[in-house]
Write an enzyme that holds these catalytic residues in place. Sequence first.
Site, PDB file in Angstrom:
ATOM      1  N   GLU A  38       0.827  -1.216  -0.095  1.00  0.00           N
ATOM      2  CA  GLU A  38      -0.137   0.188  -0.036  1.00  0.00           C
ATOM      3  C   GLU A  38       1.025   1.071  -0.040  1.00  0.00           C
ATOM      4  OE1 GLU A  38      -1.986   0.168   3.874  1.00  0.00           O
ATOM      5  OE2 GLU A  38      -3.388   1.706   3.236  1.00  0.00           O
ATOM      6  N   LYS A 109      -9.537   2.099  -1.561  1.00  0.00           N
ATOM      7  CA  LYS A 109      -9.687   1.650  -0.321  1.00  0.00           C
ATOM      8  C   LYS A 109     -10.859   1.679   0.344  1.00  0.00           C
ATOM      9  CE  LYS A 109      -7.053   0.640   3.929  1.00  0.00           C
ATOM     10  NZ  LYS A 109      -5.723   1.195   4.709  1.00  0.00           N
ATOM     11  N   CYS A 147      -4.795  -3.466   2.715  1.00  0.00           N
ATOM     12  CA  CYS A 147      -4.627  -3.644   3.974  1.00  0.00           C
ATOM     13  C   CYS A 147      -5.858  -3.786   5.022  1.00  0.00           C
ATOM     14  CB  CYS A 147      -3.847  -2.273   4.399  1.00  0.00           C
ATOM     15  SG  CYS A 147      -2.845  -2.698   5.955  1.00  0.00           S
TER      16      CYS A 147
HETATM   17  N1  LIG Z   1      -2.924   0.554   6.953  1.00  0.00           N
HETATM   18  C1  LIG Z   1      -3.751  -0.083   7.297  1.00  0.00           C
HETATM   19  O1  LIG Z   1      -4.905  -0.278   6.867  1.00  0.00           O
HETATM   20  C2  LIG Z   1      -3.289  -0.753   8.675  1.00  0.00           C
HETATM   21  C3  LIG Z   1      -4.607  -1.663   9.179  1.00  0.00           C
HETATM   22  C4  LIG Z   1      -4.563  -2.228  10.586  1.00  0.00           C
HETATM   23  C5  LIG Z   1      -3.377  -3.373  10.566  1.00  0.00           C
HETATM   24  N2  LIG Z   1      -4.096  -4.418  10.297  1.00  0.00           N
HETATM   25  O2  LIG Z   1      -2.260  -3.152  10.846  1.00  0.00           O
END
Ligand SMILES: NC(=O)CCCC(N)=O
Length: 267
Positions: A38, A109, A147
């Site tokens: 990401e 996202k 993510c």
């Molecule tokens: N960048 C993110 O979406 C982190 C999501 C929380 C995690 N699972 O670390």
Amino acid sequence: MQVAYVQYNPAYLQITQNLKQVEALLEGIEADLIVLPELFASGYFFRSHEDLVAVAEPIPEGPTTQWMIEWCRKTGTVMVGGLPERDGDRFYNSAVAVGPEGLIGRYRKVHLFYEEKLHFSPGNLGFQVFEVADRNGQLYRLGVMICFDWYFPEAARTLALQGADVIAHPSNLVRPDCPRAMPIRALENHVFTITANRYGVESNGRETLRFIGRSLICDPAGRVLQEAPPEGDQVGIAEITPREARNRRITPHNDLFEDRRPDCYRL
Ligand SMILES: NC(=O)CCCC(N)=O
């Protein structure tokens, strides 16, 4: 076919330097599908809206997507990676799927995490599955989530119900749970998953986040085919047969998706 994640530690706002570092990591790598983290070339923990504006880019004209397309054109690969998208006065935490012919599609996202909510608009394109080819021309169906989407079972399930064989999962994980969960996301949806995470630390001037690394590739039986350590650059590769995802019959009487009971899944 060969699928790969790239795990590394990008430098905040240094797009050109980061793209050069990814290029060096991919030197000599042969794969049909490569997943990048990401926000892989921009960095994640924006110190200000101005910092985001400085690195956000239009898709597909921006430098990150163009670099990905050029790399895929040279190697015949399909690539999925995250970037900060600018669309007029709106900003999205997006990912693009690109191949030798250019942009295949984009995903914005849906589930924004933590201070992403200060900078980005929630995704408005839904969850999408793209039909892509490996380097032998074999077609398969590729879904994309980013993510924090992993935390919501509906994300991977929606992609699987739309026919995804493989889910590309660009990530910037900071909580410890995802590597424990992804084998189950793969198992319950009978898909392959490729989670590409970054490592290292990043501060927004008020707080510091530590990214957990541990990128991983899972198969439809919930097995981990390849996993990276919590720290360190790694291009992890696994051999998969995407179409294996489509045989969801687990007993002569049970097909995972035919057995679903949406009539009972009412709130
Ligand atoms: N960048 C993110 O979406 C982190 C999501 C929380 C995690 N699972 O670390």
